[in-house]
Enzyme design. Structure first.
Site, PDB file in Angstrom:
ATOM      1  CG  LEU A  77      -1.828   1.251   1.353  1.00  0.00           C
ATOM      2  CD1 LEU A  77      -2.811   1.342   0.201  1.00  0.00           C
ATOM      3  CD2 LEU A  77      -2.568   1.237   2.690  1.00  0.00           C
ATOM      4  CG  ASP A  84     -14.156   3.418   2.396  1.00  0.00           C
ATOM      5  OD1 ASP A  84     -13.503   3.235   1.341  1.00  0.00           O
ATOM      6  OD2 ASP A  84     -15.279   2.933   2.572  1.00  0.00           O
ATOM      7  CG  HIS A  85      -9.603   3.618  -1.442  1.00  0.00           C
ATOM      8  ND1 HIS A  85      -9.715   2.351  -0.928  1.00  0.00           N
ATOM      9  CD2 HIS A  85      -9.951   3.521  -2.748  1.00  0.00           C
ATOM     10  CE1 HIS A  85     -10.118   1.524  -1.877  1.00  0.00           C
ATOM     11  NE2 HIS A  85     -10.265   2.197  -2.994  1.00  0.00           N
ATOM     12  CD  GLU A 115     -12.764  -5.450  -6.945  1.00  0.00           C
ATOM     13  OE1 GLU A 115     -11.552  -5.182  -6.932  1.00  0.00           O
ATOM     14  OE2 GLU A 115     -13.344  -6.044  -6.022  1.00  0.00           O
ATOM     15  CG  HIS A 120     -15.152   0.230  -0.675  1.00  0.00           C
ATOM     16  ND1 HIS A 120     -14.395   0.999   0.187  1.00  0.00           N
ATOM     17  CD2 HIS A 120     -14.268  -0.591  -1.288  1.00  0.00           C
ATOM     18  CE1 HIS A 120     -13.132   0.661   0.087  1.00  0.00           C
ATOM     19  NE2 HIS A 120     -13.023  -0.307  -0.802  1.00  0.00           N
TER      20      HIS A 120
END
Length: 500
Positions: free
Chosen positions: A27, A184-185, A223, A247
């Site tokens: 990461l 949480d990106h 995905e 998410h």
């Protein structure tokens, strides 16, 4: 005319040291270092900024700079010239934190970082507790007057509600809630934030954003990739913990929450929590009708045959871990009572896409004869979060010609075509917010609890269910059970790039 530079100055980080635990990890290399490089390139970091890496791997300052930073232009920026350090040691070794404290004091004196520290936990979850305890043991959890000490924690934040509360107890024994930034990106993406702009900066959408006009809502996070080298991690996570609990539910909360009284951090997060609290919990008896799981098997084409999940490295050959999850949720509040919300996520699906689709009610009466309605779908508003970022409004329009025929058309807004400004990467935005102390796009402790409250009953039900896990071929849109889930009400999934 002078406002633009002023705005840039307002969004620049203060003097500070960013400390990354897990500095030798994936990461850090793929996301955090590039985010720091981009902030430096856009002049969002002051000269009084430093970067410290901490990990078990033995490295010198120069080796850390060479392995993680060279090639990204960081060392050419005055913001980081001479301000890169590395501390090697075990996360449970008090000497690691003693040497870290000495390094931070040295940087305060040399670079003027003002005692401000942002500690980023980019480590496996099992290292969170020793790192937090180590920071507290060295007194690094407290800042001197006029400075800050903040903690950024990556997901997963616990494995269920009970372990999330245990982690919270550990965190809050050393850091106060305002010091804690749970990341949480997804919330750092401009297109996720655009959900707020669409809803609250435009009066035209508010009257139709409720049960009177909306038939149902679909949220898809799809995905095309499999688990790859993350098989060992995924075996203990699964789609529900990895994607839905964070998410998906965060995007759902932003799309459905009430308008906040003010656009500050607490006003926004209060409304998200209220929305999550209003989601009806499924009973054990209802879960079979409200939630579906699946696991991908070998599939694709003769030229591109993809392995099944059980064939991936690190995966149990008899694994029952879900790589696909779909749910029907109900929100018990005035705005959304009676409107079903369908959410799904999966790996090895035909398209990479994240979107929110609001499908509206059909007209109560259509005076147009049925044979003149060719391929007319219900009106819909589609918020595309990735990869083709934008918004589409789907509606009926007359087909050119001598006869009166109506079919579906759409108006499209594209980020790339409309704006020339470069969109920052999610981690870049969130790192800057954490340095500034802005918690708006971070997750509060009660949000974490509400998200686990929603998914826990389903995870527990699946753990007790020993029947074979439903499967779906790689490059398909998921198990047939998911079609039955939405089909019970006469609806169907919107499959982007296919049968939309």
């Amino acid at each position: 005319m002078d406002k633009a530079p002023q705005l840039i100055q307002e969004r620049s980080a203060p003097p500070a040291t960013l400390v990354i635990f897990g500095a030798s990890g994936d990461l850090t290399r793929r996301k955090l270092i590039p985010a720091v490089a981009s902030l430096a390139r856009h002049h969002r970091l002051p000269r009084e900024f430093a970067l410290v890496g901490v990990a078990r791997t033995a490295m010198s300052d120069e080796q850390f700079a060479d392995s993680a930073i060279n090639g990204r232009g960081l060392r050419d920026h005055p913001q980081l010239d001479g301000g890169i350090r590395y501390v090697s040691g075990g996360y449970d070794d008090p000497d690691t934190y003693k040497r870290l404290a000495e390094t931070l004091d040295s940087l305060d004196a040399e670079r003027g970082t003002a005692g401000n520290r942002l500690f980023y936990l980019s480590t496996p979850a099992e290292a969170f507790e020793p790192v937090i305890n180590g920071l507290a043991g060295a007194g690094l959890n407290h800042a001197r007057p006029g400075s800050f000490a903040r903690l950024v924690i990556e997901k997963p934040y616990g494995r269920d509600l009970a372990t999330a509360r245990e982690l919270d107890a550990i965190v809050h024994s050393s850091f106060d809630e305002p010091q804690v930034f749970r990341i949480d990106h997804y919330l750092g993406k401009d297109t996720v934030q655009n959900v707020l702009a669409l809803r609250f900066a435009n009066s035209i959408f508010q009257p139709i954003w409720d049960r009177s006009w909306v038939d149902h809502v679909q949220i898809t996070v799809a995905e095309t990739l499999g688990v790859g080298t993350r098989g060992g991690f995924y075996e203990s996570a699964g789609a529900m913990r990895d994607i839905v609990q964070n998410h998906v539910l965060q995007v759902l909360a932003l799309a459905l929450m009430e308008p906040p009284a003010s656009f500050d951090a607490e006003g926004l997060r209060n409304e998200k929590v209220k929305l999550l609290q209003a989601i009806r919990l499924p009973t054990d008896r209802d879960i079979a009708d409200l939630a579906v799981r699946g696991q991908y098997t070998r599939g694709g084409t003769r030229d591109d045959l993809m392995p099944g999940y059980r064939d991936e490295p690190g995966v149990d050959p008899l694994s029952r871990t879900e790589t696909y999850a779909a749910m029907r949720l109900n929100v018990d509040n005035w705005r959304w009572a009676g409107v079903p919300f369908y959410v799904r996520t999966g790996k090895r699906l035909p398209a990479r896409v994240t979107e929110v689709a609001l499908q509206f009610q059909r007209p109560p009466h259509l005076p147009i004869p049925t044979d003149q309605l060719t391929e007319l779908d219900a009106d819909a508003l589609i918020l595309r979060i990735q990869p083709d970022e934008g918004i589409s409004l789907r509606f009926g329009a007359k087909v050119p010609g001598h006869s009166f025929r109506v079919r579906t058309a759409s108006m499209d807004f594209s980020y790339d075509k409309t704006f020339r400004e470069e969109s920052p990467e999610a981690y870049e935005r969130l790192l800057l917010d954490a340095l500034l102390g802005d918690p708006t796009l971070f997750i509060r402790t009660d949000e974490v609890e509400q998200c686990w409250r929603i998914v826990d009953p389903i995870i527990e039900h699946w753990a007790k269910d020993h029947s074979p896990i439903p499967t779906y071929e790689a490059a398909s849109w998921g198990p047939t059970d998911a079609d039955r889930l939405i089909g019970r009400s006469g609806r169907k999934w919107r499959n982007p790039g296919g049968d939309a």
